[in-house]
Design an enzyme around this catalytic site. Structure first.
Site, PDB file in Angstrom:
ATOM      1  N   ARG A   4       1.020  -1.196   0.050  1.00 24.09           N
ATOM      2  CA  ARG A   4      -0.089  -0.041   0.061  1.00 24.09           C
ATOM      3  C   ARG A   4       0.838   1.170   0.005  1.00 24.09           C
ATOM      4  O   ARG A   4       2.125   1.159   0.723  1.00 24.09           O
ATOM      5  CB  ARG A   4      -0.926  -0.085   1.105  1.00 24.09           C
ATOM      6  CG  ARG A   4      -1.876  -0.812   1.223  1.00 24.09           C
ATOM      7  CD  ARG A   4      -3.076  -0.610   2.335  1.00 24.09           C
ATOM      8  NE  ARG A   4      -2.385  -1.197   3.769  1.00 24.09           N
ATOM      9  CZ  ARG A   4      -1.658  -0.169   4.580  1.00 24.09           C
ATOM     10  NH1 ARG A   4      -1.732   0.938   4.334  1.00 24.09           N
ATOM     11  NH2 ARG A   4      -1.317  -0.893   5.872  1.00 24.09           N
ATOM     12  N   TYR A  35      -1.736  -3.773  -6.650  1.00 27.30           N
ATOM     13  CA  TYR A  35      -1.377  -4.669  -5.552  1.00 27.30           C
ATOM     14  C   TYR A  35      -2.483  -4.319  -4.354  1.00 27.30           C
ATOM     15  O   TYR A  35      -2.602  -3.105  -4.078  1.00 27.30           O
ATOM     16  CB  TYR A  35       0.088  -4.243  -5.110  1.00 27.30           C
ATOM     17  CG  TYR A  35       0.621  -5.414  -3.874  1.00 27.30           C
ATOM     18  CD1 TYR A  35       0.929  -6.400  -4.429  1.00 27.30           C
ATOM     19  CD2 TYR A  35       0.496  -5.062  -2.672  1.00 27.30           C
ATOM     20  CE1 TYR A  35       1.505  -7.573  -3.683  1.00 27.30           C
ATOM     21  CE2 TYR A  35       0.930  -6.432  -1.795  1.00 27.30           C
ATOM     22  CZ  TYR A  35       1.260  -7.455  -2.311  1.00 27.30           C
ATOM     23  OH  TYR A  35       1.546  -8.438  -1.619  1.00 27.30           O
ATOM     24  N   LYS A  50      -9.566  -1.684   2.030  1.00 28.00           N
ATOM     25  CA  LYS A  50      -9.051  -0.565   2.724  1.00 28.00           C
ATOM     26  C   LYS A  50      -9.666   0.817   2.342  1.00 28.00           C
ATOM     27  O   LYS A  50     -10.260   1.498   3.109  1.00 28.00           O
ATOM     28  CB  LYS A  50      -7.707  -0.319   2.790  1.00 28.00           C
ATOM     29  CG  LYS A  50      -6.897  -1.279   3.136  1.00 28.00           C
ATOM     30  CD  LYS A  50      -7.081  -1.959   4.560  1.00 28.00           C
ATOM     31  CE  LYS A  50      -6.288  -3.116   4.976  1.00 28.00           C
ATOM     32  NZ  LYS A  50      -6.487  -3.492   6.142  1.00 28.00           N
ATOM     33  N   HIS A  96     -10.815  -1.192  11.809  1.00 33.59           N
ATOM     34  CA  HIS A  96      -9.674  -2.217  11.315  1.00 33.59           C
ATOM     35  C   HIS A  96      -9.559  -3.300  12.594  1.00 33.59           C
ATOM     36  O   HIS A  96      -8.332  -3.160  13.134  1.00 33.59           O
ATOM     37  CB  HIS A  96      -8.430  -1.537  11.215  1.00 33.59           C
ATOM     38  CG  HIS A  96      -7.197  -2.144  10.460  1.00 33.59           C
ATOM     39  ND1 HIS A  96      -5.993  -1.606  10.781  1.00 33.59           N
ATOM     40  CD2 HIS A  96      -7.267  -3.300   9.693  1.00 33.59           C
ATOM     41  CE1 HIS A  96      -5.245  -2.595   9.989  1.00 33.59           C
ATOM     42  NE2 HIS A  96      -5.813  -3.451   9.148  1.00 33.59           N
ATOM     43  N   SER A 150      -1.530  -3.262  11.083  1.00 31.12           N
ATOM     44  CA  SER A 150      -1.118  -4.226   9.980  1.00 31.12           C
ATOM     45  C   SER A 150      -0.039  -4.877  10.372  1.00 31.12           C
ATOM     46  O   SER A 150       1.037  -4.416  11.096  1.00 31.12           O
ATOM     47  CB  SER A 150      -0.677  -3.534   8.640  1.00 31.12           C
ATOM     48  OG  SER A 150      -1.767  -2.645   8.368  1.00 31.12           O
ATOM     49  N   CYS A 204       0.262  -7.295  12.839  1.00 33.02           N
ATOM     50  CA  CYS A 204       0.834  -7.581  14.206  1.00 33.02           C
ATOM     51  C   CYS A 204       0.114  -8.803  14.637  1.00 33.02           C
ATOM     52  O   CYS A 204      -0.020  -9.123  15.835  1.00 33.02           O
ATOM     53  CB  CYS A 204       0.006  -6.454  14.904  1.00 33.02           C
ATOM     54  SG  CYS A 204       1.107  -4.877  15.222  1.00 33.02           S
ATOM     55  N   ASP A 229      -9.693  -8.823   9.577  1.00 38.59           N
ATOM     56  CA  ASP A 229      -9.152  -7.644   9.258  1.00 38.59           C
ATOM     57  C   ASP A 229     -10.248  -6.474   9.385  1.00 38.59           C
ATOM     58  O   ASP A 229      -9.735  -5.403   9.995  1.00 38.59           O
ATOM     59  CB  ASP A 229      -8.684  -7.614   7.655  1.00 38.59           C
ATOM     60  CG  ASP A 229      -7.722  -6.590   7.506  1.00 38.59           C
ATOM     61  OD1 ASP A 229      -6.876  -6.209   8.301  1.00 38.59           O
ATOM     62  OD2 ASP A 229      -7.875  -5.799   6.310  1.00 38.59           O
ATOM     63  N   ARG A 283       1.606 -12.082   0.107  1.00 35.56           N
ATOM     64  CA  ARG A 283       0.271 -12.493   0.602  1.00 35.56           C
ATOM     65  C   ARG A 283      -0.384 -13.589   0.101  1.00 35.56           C
ATOM     66  O   ARG A 283      -0.032 -14.223  -0.906  1.00 35.56           O
ATOM     67  CB  ARG A 283      -1.029 -11.228   0.389  1.00 35.56           C
ATOM     68  CG  ARG A 283      -0.295 -10.023   0.597  1.00 35.56           C
ATOM     69  CD  ARG A 283      -0.764  -9.755   2.242  1.00 35.56           C
ATOM     70  NE  ARG A 283      -0.181  -8.455   2.558  1.00 35.56           N
ATOM     71  CZ  ARG A 283      -0.951  -7.744   3.617  1.00 35.56           C
ATOM     72  NH1 ARG A 283      -2.204  -8.161   4.198  1.00 35.56           N
ATOM     73  NH2 ARG A 283      -0.498  -6.525   4.148  1.00 35.56           N
TER      74      ARG A 283
HETATM   75  C1  OXD Z   1      -3.328  -4.339   5.962  1.00 40.99           C
HETATM   76  C2  OXD Z   1      -3.870  -5.282   5.363  1.00 40.99           C
HETATM   77  O1  OXD Z   1      -2.258  -3.601   5.295  1.00 40.99           O
HETATM   78  O2  OXD Z   1      -4.726  -5.858   5.923  1.00 40.99           O
HETATM   79  O3  OXD Z   1      -3.626  -3.748   7.235  1.00 40.99           O
HETATM   80  O4  OXD Z   1      -3.514  -5.486   4.290  1.00 40.99           O
HETATM   81 MN    MN Z   2      -5.268  -4.839   7.602  1.00 41.08          MN
END
Ligand code: OXD
Ligand code: MN
Length: 648
Positions: free
Chosen positions: A113, A262, A271, A291, A312, A314, A337, A432
């Site tokens: 991102r 991406y 998002k 989130h 993200s 974690c 998420d 991913r």
């Molecule tokens: C993030 C995701 O970046 O879930 O938080 O991809």
């Molecule tokens: Mn996320």
């Protein structure tokens, strides 16, 4: 590069399903081809769209001038064909070790991102971001003026789909038809995005059919773009990193994304819609778009649901799919998420997972860290930027014990990679898996329930190597909002930041706020007026380290011991001690049975020196970044905490 029709014709011979698709393509679904603004609709039925949706598509056809139009119906045949087209283009390759799994390699310039190129567009800047103190760079989002956005769109999108197919994806965030769900129409020139959106959201004719002329939808325009000099560096992964721009216009419920194929830049339901536009809709309608993962936990036959916000990378997916080590506990996963939550007519907070799949960070996922994810992802999955094994499988850092010793490894860039000698990681740190949620063996029976699941507790958490106890319970709602606002964590590989810095990431939403964070805090504080049944709120930190740099807590399945303490607090058990930073477990009140070497005192130590510094960082952050928009209640929380530590 093969076009959709060509790829399709050739692959038509390899399966009866594709054969059916072939027939459908030739005839179109109504027995004849349609045109839209002079462009052929080569697949699907434009008439399934409402007039408003059609008119949106027409506008974008005029702007992007694609070669063809494909209206996605979401069928298996369509998917099979898109995958075979992607294979021909060299975007994906099959992973024969598994069933219907694919590996995509992006242009190495397009792997995350891009927060710095992500903008919210409103007339007034202060509707998007608080005004930072003079001389300070704001980090709570990027603002763009409407005229600037219009200009940026024209500069980038004019004719941008020349020689490409425009795919039109009707999609639902949340179960199709649920009153908590929202609909979007994504236009894209990337078949990879279509195949991924099909996993991550509910797409196609079923969605189009529930739309009426009154149905509002989020307008999502996406193009992978073409560099200004016309040279596509890597034809299998076209993109335009120099001019990448991701823009949101909440007032029009509109998202426009250019230049990247991406993740969150291109799968616009995630998002961009579910969080950024979602949070603006939620503010207007009185609910919360967050989130957060959602999990169900059953203890002695009693089930409760918990939502948890972590920045993200974690370990949200790991927690959402946890295998509890304590007997008598069961965790089930609703989502990993994003949570959309609102109070129902009985004042109960209810949540849905608006997504349909998991777009999880691959490195670190293994049979020891997340065996449930490992049971989920080896069918019908698109892997991106992971490494490949010579037996047709995948590999990433963390899978060392999950692959055969003798296999050879090719890294995410397609180069030979050696376990002992290679200096770079085999898989990109933000590689991913994109996999259907329904495949998760512990998917919650109510994960698609249209009314959502009842939420009893909310957790905030981050990676904090120092100072922050394993668990702290908020004193009250204002304190809970303060806890969310002051969340900090070590930086993530999901974004473009480098190095291990402790970053402020309020509510784990910093990259995802759709409007001014100060107003967002007001909105959270206002929940107290909406209900007399607020959930209890906790701050967790699995990552505290000893002075010697060792983790003090084993994490993973052992985190159920922390959830156990939370459940007991929900039952009002007297197992907590009050401290200035909130309630922490009384000594011996956590179930540590079977664990050795847990240093309770160190895990829960409240070091005044640490907290003095922490509060002054938080105070400075609020002052510098939120300024006048900081709600008074939050300022008071900060002051009262500070007072305590200054005096001790
Ligand atoms: C993030 C995701 O970046 O879930 O938080 O991809
Ligand atoms: Mn996320």
């Amino acid at each position: 590069m093969p076009e959709f029709g060509e790829g399709y014709e050739e692959s038509a011979s390899c399966g009866s399903e594709i054969g059916r698709f072939n027939k459908q393509l030739k005839q179109s679904s109504h027995g004849f081809f349609h045109h839209l603004r002079g462009v052929s609709v080569i697949y699907g039925d434009i008439n399934v769209l409402t007039e408003k949706a059609r008119s949106y598509v027409e506008d974008k056809v005029d702007l992007c001038r694609p070669k063809n139009i494909h209206i996605c119906d979401g069928s298996d045949a369509e998917n099979t064909n898109l995958l075979s087209l992607l294979q021909k283009q060299g975007t994906i390759e099959p992973l024969p070790k598994y069933k219907n799994c694919w590996l995509a390699r992006t242009n190495p310039a397009d792997t995350a991102r891009v927060e710095s190129k992500t903008f919210i567009c409103t007339e007034k800047k202060t509707d998007t971001i608080p005004t930072p103190t003079e001389g300070v760079k704001g980090t709570l989002g990027n603002w763009m003026a409407p005229q600037q956005m219009d200009q940026a769109v024209v500069e980038r999108f004019n004719n941008c789909m020349k020689n490409r197919t425009m795919y039109v994806i009707p999609f639902s965030m949340g179960p199709v038809g649920s009153s908590l769900s929202k609909i979007g129409i994504q236009i894209t020139d990337s078949p990879y995005v279509v195949a991924s959106m099909r996993i991550m959201t509910r797409i196609g004719e079923n969605v189009a059919k529930v739309m009426t002329e009154d149905t509002e939808f989020v307008k999502c325009l996406h193009s992978v773009g073409t560099p200004a000099n016309g040279v596509v560096e890597m034809p299998s992964w076209p993109c335009d990193p120099e001019r990448t721009l991701i823009m949101h216009k909440p007032q029009n419920m509109e998202i426009v994304s250019y230049g990247s194929g991406y993740g969150g830049n291109s799968l616009l339901g995630k998002k961009c819609f579910a969080l950024r536009i979602g949070s603006t809709i939620a503010k207007k309608e009185g609910w919360l778009a967050e989130h957060m993962l959602i999990l169900g936990i059953t203890k002695n036959g009693v089930k409760r649901y918990i939502a948890a916000a972590f920045p993200s990378a974690c370990g949200k997916t790991n927690l959402a799919m946890m295998t509890p080590t304590l007997p008598g506990y069961q965790v089930e996963c609703v989502g990993d998420d994003i949570a959309w939550m609102r109070f129902d007519e009985n004042n109960q907070l209810r949540a849905i997972n608006p997504e349909n799949g998991f777009f999880g960070v691959a490195p670190g996922t293994s049979n020891s860290s997340n065996p449930i994810a490992m049971k989920t992802i080896f069918k019908n999955t698109i892997f991106t930027n992971v490494a490949k094994t010579s037996d047709g499988g995948v590999y990433w850092e963390g899978m060392e014990n999950d692959i055969d010793e003798n296999v050879e490894i090719t890294d995410w860039r397609g180069k030979p990679w050696n376990r002992k000698t290679s200096k770079t990681p085999a898989a990109h740190p933000n590689s991913r898996f994109c996999t259907p949620a329904s495949q998760c063996p512990i998917i919650d029976p109510l994960w698609e329930s249209p009314e959502g699941v009842p939420i009893s507790a909310i957790l905030f958490g981050g990676r904090r190597p120092a100072g922050v106890p394993l668990i702290t319970e908020a004193k009250n709602w204002k304190h809970a909002v303060f806890m969310g606002a002051s969340l900090r964590s070590e930086a993530t590989a999901a974004a473009e930041h480098k190095g291990k810095v402790i970053m402020h990431d309020p509510f784990a939403m910093r990259p995802f706020f759709g409007y001014n964070f100060g107003h967002y805090l007001d909105h959270w504080l206002s929940m107290e007026k909406r209900t007399n049944q607020l959930p209890k709120v906790f701050l967790v930190n699995w990552f505290r380290k000893s002075n010697e740099g060792q983790f003090l807590w084993p994490g993973f399945g052992e985190n159920c011991r922390v959830l156990d303490w939370i459940l007991r607090r929900l039952d009002n058990e007297d197992c907590a001690s009050k401290t200035p930073i909130g309630f922490i477990p009384k000594k011996n009140s956590m179930n540590f049975e079977g664990l050795s070497d847990i240093d309770f005192d160190e895990l829960f130590r409240i070091d005044p020196e640490f907290w003095k510094q922490e509060i002054s960082s938080i105070e400075k952050y609020f002052h510098d970044q939120v300024g006048q928009d900081l709600p008074q209640a939050i300022e008071e929380e900060c002051k009262s905490l500070k007072k305590h530590f200054v005096n001790c």
